[in-house]
Design a protein around this motif. Structure first.
Motif, PDB file in Angstrom:
ATOM      1  N   SER A 131      52.075  46.307 100.793  1.00  0.00           N
ATOM      2  CA  SER A 131      51.382  47.219 101.710  1.00  0.00           C
ATOM      3  C   SER A 131      52.327  48.234 102.338  1.00  0.00           C
ATOM      4  O   SER A 131      51.882  49.277 102.825  1.00  0.00           O
ATOM      5  CB  SER A 131      50.685  46.410 102.814  1.00  0.00           C
ATOM      6  OG  SER A 131      51.643  45.769 103.643  1.00  0.00           O
ATOM      7  N   SER A 132      53.627  47.943 102.323  1.00  0.00           N
ATOM      8  CA  SER A 132      54.606  48.859 102.909  1.00  0.00           C
ATOM      9  C   SER A 132      55.137  49.882 101.911  1.00  0.00           C
ATOM     10  O   SER A 132      55.816  50.835 102.308  1.00  0.00           O
ATOM     11  CB  SER A 132      55.789  48.070 103.489  1.00  0.00           C
ATOM     12  OG  SER A 132      55.351  47.128 104.448  1.00  0.00           O
ATOM     13  N   PHE A 151      43.923  48.484  98.536  1.00  0.00           N
ATOM     14  CA  PHE A 151      45.017  49.447  98.440  1.00  0.00           C
ATOM     15  C   PHE A 151      44.474  50.848  98.178  1.00  0.00           C
ATOM     16  O   PHE A 151      44.878  51.823  98.823  1.00  0.00           O
ATOM     17  CB  PHE A 151      45.960  49.019  97.315  1.00  0.00           C
ATOM     18  CG  PHE A 151      47.273  49.744  97.303  1.00  0.00           C
ATOM     19  CD1 PHE A 151      48.379  49.208  97.932  1.00  0.00           C
ATOM     20  CD2 PHE A 151      47.409  50.963  96.650  1.00  0.00           C
ATOM     21  CE1 PHE A 151      49.590  49.864  97.920  1.00  0.00           C
ATOM     22  CE2 PHE A 151      48.617  51.626  96.634  1.00  0.00           C
ATOM     23  CZ  PHE A 151      49.711  51.076  97.262  1.00  0.00           C
ATOM     24  N   SER A 184      42.606  52.156 101.306  1.00  0.00           N
ATOM     25  CA  SER A 184      43.533  52.591 102.350  1.00  0.00           C
ATOM     26  C   SER A 184      44.171  53.927 102.002  1.00  0.00           C
ATOM     27  O   SER A 184      44.358  54.783 102.874  1.00  0.00           O
ATOM     28  CB  SER A 184      44.626  51.535 102.563  1.00  0.00           C
ATOM     29  OG  SER A 184      44.116  50.384 103.180  1.00  0.00           O
ATOM     30  N   LEU A 193      43.224  47.894 102.924  1.00  0.00           N
ATOM     31  CA  LEU A 193      44.210  46.860 102.611  1.00  0.00           C
ATOM     32  C   LEU A 193      44.585  46.047 103.838  1.00  0.00           C
ATOM     33  O   LEU A 193      44.850  44.841 103.743  1.00  0.00           O
ATOM     34  CB  LEU A 193      45.461  47.520 102.014  1.00  0.00           C
ATOM     35  CG  LEU A 193      46.604  46.591 101.625  1.00  0.00           C
ATOM     36  CD1 LEU A 193      46.163  45.605 100.554  1.00  0.00           C
ATOM     37  CD2 LEU A 193      47.809  47.386 101.154  1.00  0.00           C
ATOM     38  N   GLN A 194      44.600  46.686 104.997  1.00  0.00           N
ATOM     39  CA  GLN A 194      45.038  45.980 106.200  1.00  0.00           C
ATOM     40  C   GLN A 194      44.078  44.858 106.594  1.00  0.00           C
ATOM     41  O   GLN A 194      44.502  43.862 107.186  1.00  0.00           O
ATOM     42  CB  GLN A 194      45.190  46.968 107.363  1.00  0.00           C
ATOM     43  CG  GLN A 194      46.235  48.043 107.133  1.00  0.00           C
ATOM     44  CD  GLN A 194      47.587  47.482 106.780  1.00  0.00           C
ATOM     45  OE1 GLN A 194      47.975  46.436 107.269  1.00  0.00           O
ATOM     46  NE2 GLN A 194      48.315  48.166 105.904  1.00  0.00           N
ATOM     47  N   LEU A 225      45.035  42.097 104.293  1.00  0.00           N
ATOM     48  CA  LEU A 225      46.301  41.562 104.782  1.00  0.00           C
ATOM     49  C   LEU A 225      46.099  40.729 106.039  1.00  0.00           C
ATOM     50  O   LEU A 225      46.726  39.685 106.222  1.00  0.00           O
ATOM     51  CB  LEU A 225      47.262  42.715 105.060  1.00  0.00           C
ATOM     52  CG  LEU A 225      48.638  42.352 105.627  1.00  0.00           C
ATOM     53  CD1 LEU A 225      49.397  41.479 104.644  1.00  0.00           C
ATOM     54  CD2 LEU A 225      49.429  43.600 105.951  1.00  0.00           C
ATOM     55  N   TYR A 264      43.367  48.597 111.270  1.00  0.00           N
ATOM     56  CA  TYR A 264      42.371  47.679 110.706  1.00  0.00           C
ATOM     57  C   TYR A 264      41.181  47.466 111.644  1.00  0.00           C
ATOM     58  O   TYR A 264      40.103  47.071 111.208  1.00  0.00           O
ATOM     59  CB  TYR A 264      43.007  46.312 110.415  1.00  0.00           C
ATOM     60  CG  TYR A 264      43.341  45.507 111.640  1.00  0.00           C
ATOM     61  CD1 TYR A 264      42.419  44.613 112.188  1.00  0.00           C
ATOM     62  CD2 TYR A 264      44.564  45.636 112.266  1.00  0.00           C
ATOM     63  CE1 TYR A 264      42.712  43.885 113.330  1.00  0.00           C
ATOM     64  CE2 TYR A 264      44.866  44.909 113.401  1.00  0.00           C
ATOM     65  CZ  TYR A 264      43.947  44.030 113.927  1.00  0.00           C
ATOM     66  OH  TYR A 264      44.243  43.324 115.060  1.00  0.00           O
ATOM     67  N   THR A 316      52.366  40.330 100.066  1.00  0.00           N
ATOM     68  CA  THR A 316      51.381  41.340 100.461  1.00  0.00           C
ATOM     69  C   THR A 316      51.963  42.315 101.463  1.00  0.00           C
ATOM     70  O   THR A 316      51.653  43.514 101.435  1.00  0.00           O
ATOM     71  CB  THR A 316      50.134  40.662 101.049  1.00  0.00           C
ATOM     72  OG1 THR A 316      49.703  39.617 100.186  1.00  0.00           O
ATOM     73  CG2 THR A 316      49.007  41.661 101.219  1.00  0.00           C
ATOM     74  N   TRP A 341      46.913  54.134 107.934  1.00  0.00           N
ATOM     75  CA  TRP A 341      47.322  53.096 106.973  1.00  0.00           C
ATOM     76  C   TRP A 341      47.484  51.741 107.672  1.00  0.00           C
ATOM     77  O   TRP A 341      47.131  50.700 107.119  1.00  0.00           O
ATOM     78  CB  TRP A 341      48.627  53.505 106.294  1.00  0.00           C
ATOM     79  CG  TRP A 341      49.070  52.530 105.242  1.00  0.00           C
ATOM     80  CD1 TRP A 341      49.893  51.456 105.407  1.00  0.00           C
ATOM     81  CD2 TRP A 341      48.682  52.528 103.868  1.00  0.00           C
ATOM     82  NE1 TRP A 341      50.060  50.795 104.217  1.00  0.00           N
ATOM     83  CE2 TRP A 341      49.328  51.433 103.258  1.00  0.00           C
ATOM     84  CE3 TRP A 341      47.875  53.347 103.087  1.00  0.00           C
ATOM     85  CZ2 TRP A 341      49.177  51.129 101.903  1.00  0.00           C
ATOM     86  CZ3 TRP A 341      47.713  53.053 101.745  1.00  0.00           C
ATOM     87  CH2 TRP A 341      48.360  51.959 101.171  1.00  0.00           C
ATOM     88  N   ASN A 342      48.018  51.744 108.883  1.00  0.00           N
ATOM     89  CA  ASN A 342      48.247  50.496 109.610  1.00  0.00           C
ATOM     90  C   ASN A 342      47.028  50.028 110.405  1.00  0.00           C
ATOM     91  O   ASN A 342      47.061  48.949 110.989  1.00  0.00           O
ATOM     92  CB  ASN A 342      49.435  50.650 110.559  1.00  0.00           C
ATOM     93  CG  ASN A 342      50.748  50.803 109.829  1.00  0.00           C
ATOM     94  OD1 ASN A 342      50.928  50.252 108.743  1.00  0.00           O
ATOM     95  ND2 ASN A 342      51.676  51.545 110.409  1.00  0.00           N
TER      96      ASN A 342
END
Length: 297
Positions: free
Chosen positions: A271-272, A78, A81, A229-230, A233, A214, A267, A211-212
């Motif tokens: 993450s959102s 987290f 990111s 974080l992605q 996830l 990966y 999660t 952020w989205n």
């Protein structure tokens, strides 16, 4: 509205009704999965696996969130990111604002050639292998720069900002010139404050995009402590393998699978959160920033 609707012809009513139906269906396609994920993140995994989601609060549990918050990889991802997205957005917005300014000026020498050069890059790219070799030769593997620098220049954003600059009245520059302001002074002290809407829009675009993301982190980062974080996830959602610390007290494979299902939803919600928190603050700028320059080519 009712009087206006009744005065419409049956064809207009049919088109309007069809539009509302499709809009309602589209809203349901968004809301139903969202409600499922939110409720599923609170439910006991055994109850969720046996009977599906339930709106009976007595059957809900905070076990999934507890396991997520107790896991160090989630918190580290987290924080990573958040750092990557913020640094990337700041660098990208800075480059975009500076690159779009000269391109917005009609009297800028070489403007057309530079526009063509930028547009060509929208259709042709070097590909993954040359990009990886370049990043590797620059010694950026396992560093934050491997994520934030290669994609910092976004030609589409440059075009948006250039168009926004062109929508600003020319009289503003003439007035600042009369007061003795140079191009640099005019840009930083007069133009940028006027362009807050488009700056916020571009910043939000770039922040959400990083952020989205990966894939770049999966390619360029080998150190697990630097993973965003992605990636964490992704291991939970796709590979169905939660971090060991999140299921250390679970012995049965079946129980681990149930817990993993609950952890997926928890999660996703966590993450959102940054995007949900940012959206209200940027909303007042979003529509204005997108639409103001849309009528000027």
């Amino acid at each position: 509205m009712k009087t206006k609707f009744f005065r419409m012809s049956w064809k207009d009513k049919l088109v309007l009704g069809g539009g509302y139906f499709l809009l309602g269906l589209f809203v349901l396609l968004i809301i139903i999965p969202l409600v499922f994920v939110v409720v599923g993140s609170f439910m006991d995994p055994n109850e969720l696996h046996s009977n599906g989601i339930s709106f009976n609060i007595s059957k809900w549990s905070l076990g999934g969130y507890k396991r997520v918050f107790e896991n160090n990889m989630i918190w580290r991802g987290f924080l990573n990111s958040l750092i990557y997205s913020t640094v990337f957005a700041v660098i990208s917005v800075s480059i975009t604002l500076l690159a779009a300014y000269p391109l917005s000026k009609k009297d800028f020498v070489g403007r057309r050639i530079l526009n063509i050069f930028f547009i060509i890059t929208m259709f042709f790219g070097g590909g993954l292998v040359p990009t990886y070799l370049l990043v590797s030769n620059l010694n950026m593997i396992d560093t934050i720069w491997a994520l934030v620098l290669p994609g910092a220049v976004n030609v589409w954003n440059i075009i948006l900002v250039r168009t926004y600059y062109q929508s600003v009245p020319k009289e503003l520059r003439e007035a600042s010139a009369v007061d003795g302001a140079s191009e640099i002074t005019h840009f930083f002290k007069i133009l940028l404050p006027v362009c807050k809407p488009i700056i916020c829009v571009i910043f939000l675009y770039q922040f959400v995009g990083m952020w989205n993301s990966y894939f770049d982190a999966m390619i360029y980062l080998d150190d697990s402590n630097m993973q965003p974080l992605q990636l964490v996830l992704r291991s939970i959602l796709i590979q169905n393998t939660p971090e060991p610390g999140m299921v250390a007290d679970i012995q049965s494979a079946a129980e681990m699978a149930k817990i993993a299902e609950q952890l997926k939803y928890a999660t996703i919600i966590i993450s959102s959160l940054p995007l949900l928190i940012m959206a209200p603050f940027f909303q007042k700028y979003f529509e204005k920033g997108v639409m103001v320059g849309s009528v000027k080519g």
